[in-house]
Write a protein that holds these residues in place. Sequence first.
Motif, PDB file in Angstrom:
ATOM      1  N   ILE A  72       4.609  -4.361  -5.937  1.00  0.00           N
ATOM      2  CA  ILE A  72       3.262  -4.349  -6.092  1.00  0.00           C
ATOM      3  C   ILE A  72       2.630  -5.907  -5.732  1.00  0.00           C
ATOM      4  O   ILE A  72       1.670  -6.056  -4.978  1.00  0.00           O
ATOM      5  CB  ILE A  72       2.701  -3.885  -7.272  1.00  0.00           C
ATOM      6  CG1 ILE A  72       2.683  -2.304  -7.249  1.00  0.00           C
ATOM      7  CG2 ILE A  72       1.311  -4.105  -7.486  1.00  0.00           C
ATOM      8  CD1 ILE A  72       2.853  -1.493  -8.645  1.00  0.00           C
ATOM      9  N   VAL A  75       3.309  -7.178  -2.314  1.00  0.00           N
ATOM     10  CA  VAL A  75       2.425  -6.551  -1.321  1.00  0.00           C
ATOM     11  C   VAL A  75       1.076  -7.464  -1.405  1.00  0.00           C
ATOM     12  O   VAL A  75       0.467  -7.709  -0.765  1.00  0.00           O
ATOM     13  CB  VAL A  75       2.206  -5.282  -1.475  1.00  0.00           C
ATOM     14  CG1 VAL A  75       0.952  -4.858  -0.688  1.00  0.00           C
ATOM     15  CG2 VAL A  75       3.405  -4.453  -1.051  1.00  0.00           C
ATOM     16  N   GLN A  77       0.639 -10.620  -2.746  1.00  0.00           N
ATOM     17  CA  GLN A  77       0.576 -11.726  -2.275  1.00  0.00           C
ATOM     18  C   GLN A  77       0.833 -11.930  -0.830  1.00  0.00           C
ATOM     19  O   GLN A  77       0.210 -12.882  -0.258  1.00  0.00           O
ATOM     20  CB  GLN A  77       1.938 -12.600  -2.867  1.00  0.00           C
ATOM     21  CG  GLN A  77       2.029 -14.164  -2.522  1.00  0.00           C
ATOM     22  CD  GLN A  77       3.508 -14.588  -2.448  1.00  0.00           C
ATOM     23  OE1 GLN A  77       4.267 -13.688  -2.185  1.00  0.00           O
ATOM     24  NE2 GLN A  77       3.651 -15.936  -2.580  1.00  0.00           N
ATOM     25  N   ALA A  79      -0.505  -9.695   1.214  1.00  0.00           N
ATOM     26  CA  ALA A  79      -1.812  -9.399   1.725  1.00  0.00           C
ATOM     27  C   ALA A  79      -2.886 -10.773   1.670  1.00  0.00           C
ATOM     28  O   ALA A  79      -3.497 -11.077   2.632  1.00  0.00           O
ATOM     29  CB  ALA A  79      -2.655  -8.343   0.956  1.00  0.00           C
ATOM     30  N   ARG A 164     -10.072  -6.661  -6.754  1.00  0.00           N
ATOM     31  CA  ARG A 164      -8.825  -5.794  -6.917  1.00  0.00           C
ATOM     32  C   ARG A 164      -7.938  -6.248  -8.066  1.00  0.00           C
ATOM     33  O   ARG A 164      -7.243  -5.309  -8.485  1.00  0.00           O
ATOM     34  CB  ARG A 164      -8.029  -5.730  -5.451  1.00  0.00           C
ATOM     35  CG  ARG A 164      -6.949  -4.652  -5.338  1.00  0.00           C
ATOM     36  CD  ARG A 164      -6.237  -4.896  -3.908  1.00  0.00           C
ATOM     37  NE  ARG A 164      -5.106  -3.895  -3.989  1.00  0.00           N
ATOM     38  CZ  ARG A 164      -5.100  -2.788  -3.585  1.00  0.00           C
ATOM     39  NH1 ARG A 164      -6.127  -2.107  -3.457  1.00  0.00           N
ATOM     40  NH2 ARG A 164      -3.783  -2.311  -3.613  1.00  0.00           N
ATOM     41  N   LYS A 207      -6.376   2.213   2.316  1.00  0.00           N
ATOM     42  CA  LYS A 207      -6.563   0.912   2.385  1.00  0.00           C
ATOM     43  C   LYS A 207      -5.571   0.394   3.523  1.00  0.00           C
ATOM     44  O   LYS A 207      -4.434   0.937   3.727  1.00  0.00           O
ATOM     45  CB  LYS A 207      -5.835   0.375   1.100  1.00  0.00           C
ATOM     46  CG  LYS A 207      -6.901   0.406  -0.061  1.00  0.00           C
ATOM     47  CD  LYS A 207      -7.720  -0.661  -0.393  1.00  0.00           C
ATOM     48  CE  LYS A 207      -8.787  -0.485  -1.429  1.00  0.00           C
ATOM     49  NZ  LYS A 207     -10.000  -1.446  -1.029  1.00  0.00           N
ATOM     50  N   LYS A 208      -5.806  -0.555   4.241  1.00  0.00           N
ATOM     51  CA  LYS A 208      -4.925  -1.315   5.159  1.00  0.00           C
ATOM     52  C   LYS A 208      -4.568  -2.744   4.608  1.00  0.00           C
ATOM     53  O   LYS A 208      -3.933  -3.000   5.177  1.00  0.00           O
ATOM     54  CB  LYS A 208      -5.853  -1.411   6.585  1.00  0.00           C
ATOM     55  CG  LYS A 208      -5.644  -0.199   7.097  1.00  0.00           C
ATOM     56  CD  LYS A 208      -6.161  -0.457   8.658  1.00  0.00           C
ATOM     57  CE  LYS A 208      -6.761   1.078   9.285  1.00  0.00           C
ATOM     58  NZ  LYS A 208      -7.887   0.872  10.106  1.00  0.00           N
TER      59      LYS A 208
END
Lengths: 208, 208, 208, 208
Positions: A72, A75, A77, A79, A164, A207-208
């Motif tokens: 999690i 992903v 960091q 992003a 988020r 979500k992308k």
Amino acid sequence: MKLSYNKLAGQSAERINAISDAVFGVAMTLLVLEIKVPELEGHETEGDLMHAFFALMPKFLVYFLSFMTAGIFWVGQSAQFRHIEKSDRNLIWINLLFLLFVSTLPFSTAFLGDHINFKFSILLYWLNILLMGIFLYINWTYAGRKGFITEETRDMVYESIRRRILVAQALYFFGALLCFINPYLSIGVIIAIQLNYAFAFFSGGRKK
Amino acid sequence: MKLSYNKLAGQSAERINAISDAVFGVAMTLLVLEIKVPELEGHETEGDLMHAFFALMPKFLVYFLSFMTAGIFWVGQSAQFRHIEKSDRNLIWINLLFLLFVSTLPFSTAFLGDHINFKFSILLYWLNILLMGIFLYINWTYAGRKGFITEETRDMVYESIRRRILVAQALYFFGALLCFINPYLSIGVIIAIQLNYAFAFFSGGRKK
Amino acid sequence: MKLSYNKLAGQSAERINAISDAVFGVAMTLLVLEIKVPELEGHETEGDLMHAFFALMPKFLVYFLSFMTAGIFWVGQSAQFRHIEKSDRNLIWINLLFLLFVSTLPFSTAFLGDHINFKFSILLYWLNILLMGIFLYINWTYAGRKGFITEETRDMVYESIRRRILVAQALYFFGALLCFINPYLSIGVIIAIQLNYAFAFFSGGRKK
Amino acid sequence: MKLSYNKLAGQSAERINAISDAVFGVAMTLLVLEIKVPELEGHETEGDLMHAFFALMPKFLVYFLSFMTAGIFWVGQSAQFRHIEKSDRNLIWINLLFLLFVSTLPFSTAFLGDHINFKFSILLYWLNILLMGIFLYINWTYAGRKGFITEETRDMVYESIRRRILVAQALYFFGALLCFINPYLSIGVIIAIQLNYAFAFFSGGRKK
């Protein structure tokens, strides 16, 4: 001079990604060393072996959890860095401190696994997640304030990524507080939050 | 021929970065394996567990320190390679020897942690820092002498990076010498020097 | 179609480099875990501590040796891939088998360290070096036969790299044979050969 | 906007490759730590040492096997990403779950090695291979459905890669079923299947 500055800064963000991938990769893989193959003595049967394996289930649960949490935050960091095109020394150190708490995750997960019915181990686990969250948040807002975020996507993503992190951390905090009612309830809720982030792809890829 | 030489040399500097990130990433993450989750027997209470956790604090301190030191030298090497655009076999071996002493850092840190009130362990820890510093210095001056540093930034950064290493090492040497007065004073000063490098971002980002 | 083939093949060589750097990085760093910080009980003095540290010297020697050998073969493989611009499934597997014997190097080095005065451990260590050398040789000649080596440098480097491997392996073989006269002589010669490859930069950088 | 999306997605596939290489690299190298150098006491002879070494052969076999299996799946994932040019959050999580079962491979291989004549350990080992296969299959079909595969090679490779996974998994399933006749027969067939994938280069490079 402008060009060369960008080039240098860009290269440095590559190095942040590279050291992050190394630390995450090692942290994710080291965990399995904690699960020892059961040693049976004398006349063992298929049943004994299965029994010994299923006795390891809590260790596997803890292992999967830790892998998930690491995933999690990796992903998250990752992003952020899709949108960060420059970096400076401070951004590097913010990320190193983030990685510091990535590398303590195996400890706090094992601690929770060994002392699963204690408020203290839940709060410790939560503290680890909080610290990772704090540095991820600082990373994003610092990059935003310094203008390191790609202009073409900044307006689309800055607020949503910031929010988020805050929402996720609020949920974790709520989950951790539940340990004062019942430790298992608290763990269940934290797991549910993690699963929601990890398995979001079952919901059809909003979500992308 | 000129073009292809540059291309090859550039690629090889990429490999130096890649192996460095791997060694640093592993070294930084392996350390946490030294911190064992406390095993309590019988009727344990929340208080017992907290007590057992806080007894691990020295180990955590040593872990954080080692992570910090590794981070300082990773940032240092990384900063040099932002300006080094070529490499040769010698530069590769200088960096491998640098990495050799990166990988002994966990040992010297653990040694210090276990024997914290001895002059010998402080000098040993300092020796490790010195050796990393020496190879980082050789790396930079060799690259400078061979003309491997980007011309556009050479004048701006060569002297400042060279001096930065010498000043840092002089400070560490001074800190280490203090062990002849009092071991704890010496450790405190070394820690302060490290914190100064690590947390320089609190001072508003003078350095890029 | 031609273009896309090159692109794909190039990308695949990148992945070979990446997995190699990971395996080498981990192998190089894991070794230090073998060196345990000495635990002293009761009233220890500075002298006791120094004595305990210097008793670890053989372990450090073995560690340094292993790091050096890994470095030599990393530089060797790295040098080949500076000239290899394409790859195929076979080249990938040749490199994975090479990495297989890179990852056994810690074992064979430790084996030598623990049983230093036996012919068998010297021959075992040599066997490990031989196997790495064989796959490095196959890698280079396969790439040559398949036309994967950059045309602009092929004529300049193909023969010299091929011969370099054969000469090094002949020297290692000769060194290993000396164990039938005296184990220490054999180790000394192997070390000297390794040092010659590692420290070639002291000779003024004849090789690039 | 289109351009920037592709750019971002491409960068993200790079990160998937990077974390995969780290996890595979660590998993492949960690295994050797399981093989301990034999400690002999008292008057040991060359014969004793050789005997102690050859007693480790089953451990080496398990180690080589595990390295091979990891290699097969690394090559498989790597081959897919040569054709995948975009990615999204879901593809990242599919790959993280794939890596989760890569990192359990050392455990299931060691389990098989320690309890080699039991149906349960064979089925467990097979389950691990199956889970890696499932996520590799999902990765490929998801990428195909979402249009992430390069158009120029899609028609040439999509079906062949998809079928390759199904055929391999069918063979593994058949091999695993044989354990109900005889465990060793089952292991032998699984090994033969693995060797066929690993050593395909002996057959003259039919596959690229």
